[in-house]
Design an enzyme around this catalytic site. Sequence first.
Site, PDB file in Angstrom:
ATOM      1  CB  VAL A  23      -0.888   0.057   1.275  1.00 33.71           C
ATOM      2  CG1 VAL A  23      -1.899   1.177   1.171  1.00 33.71           C
ATOM      3  CG2 VAL A  23      -1.600  -1.255   1.532  1.00 33.71           C
ATOM      4  CG  HIS A  24       2.832   3.049  -3.114  1.00 28.61           C
ATOM      5  ND1 HIS A  24       2.484   1.933  -3.798  1.00 28.61           N
ATOM      6  CD2 HIS A  24       3.051   4.009  -4.060  1.00 28.61           C
ATOM      7  CE1 HIS A  24       2.496   2.172  -5.100  1.00 28.61           C
ATOM      8  NE2 HIS A  24       2.835   3.430  -5.288  1.00 28.61           N
ATOM      9  NE  ARG A  25      -0.964   5.150  -6.921  1.00 26.82           N
ATOM     10  CZ  ARG A  25      -0.118   4.304  -7.528  1.00 26.82           C
ATOM     11  NH1 ARG A  25      -0.373   3.031  -7.618  1.00 26.82           N
ATOM     12  NH2 ARG A  25       0.986   4.763  -8.053  1.00 26.82           N
TER      13      ARG A  25
END
Length: 376
Positions: free
Chosen positions: A222-224
Site C-alpha cells: 500500500v503506498h498510493r
Amino acid sequence: MYMEITSNKMKKNLKNNPHRIALIIGTRPEIIKMSPIIRECVKRGLDYFIIHSNQHYSEKLDTIFFNELNLPKPKYNLEIGSGRHGEITGKMLIKIEDILLKEGPNIVLVQGDTNTVLSGGLAAKKLNIPVGHIEAGLRSNDQTMPEEINRIVVDHLATFLFCPTPLTQKNLLKENLSKSSVYITGNTVVDALFQNFKIAEKKSLILSTLEIKPLKYILTTVHRQENVDNKKKLVSIVNGLEKLSLKLRLPVILPSHPRFIKMLQQFSIKTGPDIKLIDPVGYLDFLILEKNARIIATDSGGVQEEACVLGTPCITLRENTERPETVTVGANLVAGTNVQSILKSANKILKNKRKWKNPFGKGDAAKKIIDIVTKK
Ligand code: UD1
Ligand code: UDP
C-alpha cells in the site's frame, strides 16, 4: 538562444550518431521497468545515457535494484529527494533541461506516470527533443490522482507513444492523438519479469527467511497517496486486511513503502499481529513472494500487472484501475478500500482458477521500442 544551442548540438549529434538516447528514471518501478530498455541499449551498443532524478533515494527503493538488476550507474544523479509535487517537478525540470542542453540527445525516453516522467517529458519537449513515452495510454479517469495528470500531459506531448495493450491505444485515439505516433509494444514489466524470474527462483531465500510456505500467506503493498494520506481510508484498509487474514487464516506479509509507515505513525494507526510489516524487499524476493501468495491485495500499478502475469489472484485496494485488462482476464478485482468490499472481492477472485491470459505482451516490448526508436 537555448533553442539554437540545442539544435546545433542536435545537428552535430545527428550527423555523427543518429540515435543518442537519454533514459530518464526516478522511482522503484521506473528502475525495474526501464531495465529491459537499458539492457537492449547495452546489447546493441547504442549511444545512451541515464538520468536518475533520485525521486526515490532510500537504499531499498533505489540502489538495491541497480545492484540486483546489474544496471550501469546513471551518468547523472539529480539528488532531488522528496517534496511537494510542484517543488520536486520544478527542481527536476531545471536540472534535466541543463543536462539535455549539454548532452543534446536525439530522443528522450520516459516510463510510466511519476513526477520524474512529467519533468523529463516537459524539459525535452520544450527543447524540441522527441519524447518516447513507455507505458502510454493508461487511464484511471480519476484526475485526483497525481499519476493520471502526469500520464495525460506526457501522452499529449510525446512523439512516440508505446502502449502496452490495444485498450491503451484506444484510449489515446479517443483523445485524438495521431495513430501514426501510437505503437502497441506490450509492457516492459513482462520483459523484466521473464528476464529475472528464473534467477529469483534460484537465488531468493525469502520464503524460508520469513518462515512462510507457498499459498499460506496474503501479500500486500500500500503506498498510493489517495490511500495512505487519508486517515479514514488507511484505517479501513488496515481493518480490511485484518479481517481478511482472520477469514482466510493466513498472515498478511506487507513489505512497507516508507510513505505507508510514515502515515501509519502520523495517524497513530496500530496493526495487529497478523499483519507482518517488513522492509521493502528486492525485486527477486518480491517476485517470489508474488508468485507464491494465496492472494495479493495492493494499490500498486506494477504489482497488479505482475500478479496477473504470474497467475496470482489480486484485489486492488482502490476505487478504479488504469489496468482494467487484469480485471477482464479474471486476474484482478477492484475492491476499493471498504472492509466488506475487500472481503467480498477476495472471496470472489479466489474462486477463479489461477490461469488466465497475460494481456501485457510476450516479453519483447523493449526490443520493439528500441527497434522503433532507432529506425526513425
Ligand atoms: C511515487 C510516484 C508513484 C509511484 C511510486 C512508486 C509520483 C507522483 N508518485 O510515489 O506514482 O507509484 O513513487 O513507489 O511521482 N520516501 C522515502 N524514501 C524514498 C522515497 C520516498 O522515505 O526513497 C518517502 C518520503 O517520506 C516521501 C514519501 O515517501 O515524502 C513519498 O515519496 P514520493 O516520491 O513523493 O511519492 P511515492 O509515494 O513514493
Ligand atoms: N517491488 C519490489 N519490492 C517491494 C515492493 C514492490 O521490488 O517490496 C516492485 C514490484 O515487483 C514492482 C514495483 O516494485 O515491479 C512496483 O512498484 P510500486 O508499487 O512502488 O509502484 P507502482 O507500480 O504502483 O507505480
